[in-house]
Design a protein around this motif. Structure first.
Motif, mmCIF file in Angstrom:
data_model
loop_
_atom_site.group_PDB
_atom_site.id
_atom_site.type_symbol
_atom_site.label_atom_id
_atom_site.label_comp_id
_atom_site.label_asym_id
_atom_site.label_seq_id
_atom_site.Cartn_x
_atom_site.Cartn_y
_atom_site.Cartn_z
ATOM 1 N N ALA A 123 0.935 -1.158 -0.202
ATOM 2 C CA ALA A 123 -0.011 0.019 0.078
ATOM 3 C C ALA A 123 0.942 1.256 -0.035
ATOM 4 O O ALA A 123 1.480 1.654 0.962
ATOM 5 N N SER A 124 0.812 1.759 -1.137
ATOM 6 C CA SER A 124 1.733 3.043 -1.419
ATOM 7 C C SER A 124 1.138 4.313 -1.259
ATOM 8 O O SER A 124 -0.038 4.586 -2.136
ATOM 9 N N GLY A 125 1.514 5.194 -0.515
ATOM 10 C CA GLY A 125 0.973 6.717 -0.863
ATOM 11 C C GLY A 125 -0.446 6.949 -0.617
ATOM 12 O O GLY A 125 -1.436 7.589 -1.209
ATOM 13 N N SER A 196 2.573 -4.146 3.452
ATOM 14 C CA SER A 196 3.863 -3.340 3.506
ATOM 15 C C SER A 196 3.404 -2.016 2.983
ATOM 16 O O SER A 196 3.070 -2.024 1.800
ATOM 17 N N VAL A 197 3.581 -0.924 3.665
ATOM 18 C CA VAL A 197 3.140 0.442 3.592
ATOM 19 C C VAL A 197 4.339 1.161 3.261
ATOM 20 O O VAL A 197 5.344 1.051 4.071
ATOM 21 N N LEU A 198 4.301 1.744 2.220
ATOM 22 C CA LEU A 198 5.316 2.660 1.754
ATOM 23 C C LEU A 198 4.830 4.083 1.497
ATOM 24 O O LEU A 198 3.666 4.426 1.281
ATOM 25 N N ARG A 212 0.553 4.448 9.415
ATOM 26 C CA ARG A 212 0.689 3.288 10.437
ATOM 27 C C ARG A 212 -0.728 2.621 11.026
ATOM 28 O O ARG A 212 -0.541 1.475 11.119
ATOM 29 N N ALA A 213 -1.771 3.282 10.423
ATOM 30 C CA ALA A 213 -3.019 2.795 10.938
ATOM 31 C C ALA A 213 -3.309 1.547 9.958
ATOM 32 O O ALA A 213 -4.061 0.910 10.240
ATOM 33 N N TRP A 214 -2.511 1.334 8.828
ATOM 34 C CA TRP A 214 -2.890 0.081 7.982
ATOM 35 C C TRP A 214 -2.258 -1.136 8.910
ATOM 36 O O TRP A 214 -2.926 -2.288 8.583
ATOM 37 N N ALA A 215 -1.815 -0.854 9.935
ATOM 38 C CA ALA A 215 -1.475 -2.291 11.028
ATOM 39 C C ALA A 215 -2.809 -2.792 11.390
ATOM 40 O O ALA A 215 -2.743 -4.057 11.743
#
Length: 258
Positions: A123-125, A196-198, A212-215
């Motif tokens: 998940a980017s941007g 995995s967040v970019l 960070r909330a993607w966690a």
């Protein structure tokens, strides 16, 4: 039976710029608002033949410019899942930037509901699906919308300098913004696959807390990588992003990730 990959079999939705039929895994890429599958041509070129790269071509752009834009992410995810079914014969990694990250999340949810868990969702941007802002860019007048996309630096400078071409694609860009800004996540379980967040440290569209909330949306491993740059940081850090994709596709976990 013929092998997937001929133009007739990829159809309108899927672009496979550098077929890698012997690759062990596939990468499916989802463009940003106003973007097209060609944004991922360099990714395909760099990762082939190690990884078979597919890029999704949304309606309303390039050779699909006469088709109406899909202005609802849930509807778009349903359509995409049906189109990628022939390509799920081996493990897949999903990569989406901005609007594409939210779409990738919804595609991953649908795949997991059928027992098909991706290797990882990149998940980017984009802020986490549960984090909303009151945004109305899709309601802007044409001049204000053009100014907005210029600030985001995601549109080819040649297009920004060609007013006729730019005005031609504005309805598609507006439709994409509407899809992103009106999206609301439906209740459901967290993903089983890692996320995995970019993100860029100067991205006006995503704060670090929103990234960070993607966690909260995975029961698996979560990894956050912060790059220098704004919303399109990934164009300046292409080598590092490609290395992360290679590592994930090879099944190697980064130190410190959970």
């Amino acid at each position: 039976m013929s092998t997937p990959g001929t133009p007739a079999e990829t159809g309108a939705w899927v672009r496979r710029f550098h077929p890698a039929p012997d690759a062990a895994t596939r990468l499916i890429c989802f463009p940003h608002a106003g973007g097209s599958a060609t944004f991922y041509f360099p990714v395909s070129r760099a990762l082939s033949p190690e990884i078979d790269v597919l890029a999704i071509q949304y309606p309303g752009r390039l050779e699909r410019r006469h088709e109406p834009c899909v202005e609802n992410i849930h509807e778009l995810a349903d359509l995409v899942v049906e189109q990628i079914r022939p390509w799920l014969d081996r493990p897949v990694t999903l990569f989406g930037h901005s609007l594409g990250a939210t779409l990738g999340f919804e595609v991953a949810r649908r795949l997991e509901s059928e027992g098909l868990s991706p290797l990882t969702l990149f998940a980017s941007g984009r802020r986490a699906p549960s984090r909303y802002r009151d945004e109305y860019v899709h309601r802007y007048g044409d001049d204000a919308l053009i100014e907005q996309i210029g600030r985001m630096s995601g549109t080819d400078a040649r297009v920004l300098g060609d007013e006729e071409m730019l005005r031609m694609i504005l309805p598609t860009i507006r439709g994409d913004y509407k899809a992103a800004e009106t999206y609301r996540m439906r209740p459901g379980s967290p993903l089983a696959c890692p996320i995995s967040v970019l993100t860029g440290d100067d991205d006006p569209e995503v704060t670090l807390d929103e990234a960070r909330a993607w966690a909260e949306h995975t029961g698996g491993r979560f990894e956050l990588t912060v790059f220098e740059g704004g919303h399109f940081f990934l164009t300046d850090h292409a080598a590092a992003v490609l290395e992360q994709i290679r590592r994930v596709a090879a099944g190697v976990t980064a130190p410190g990730a959970r």
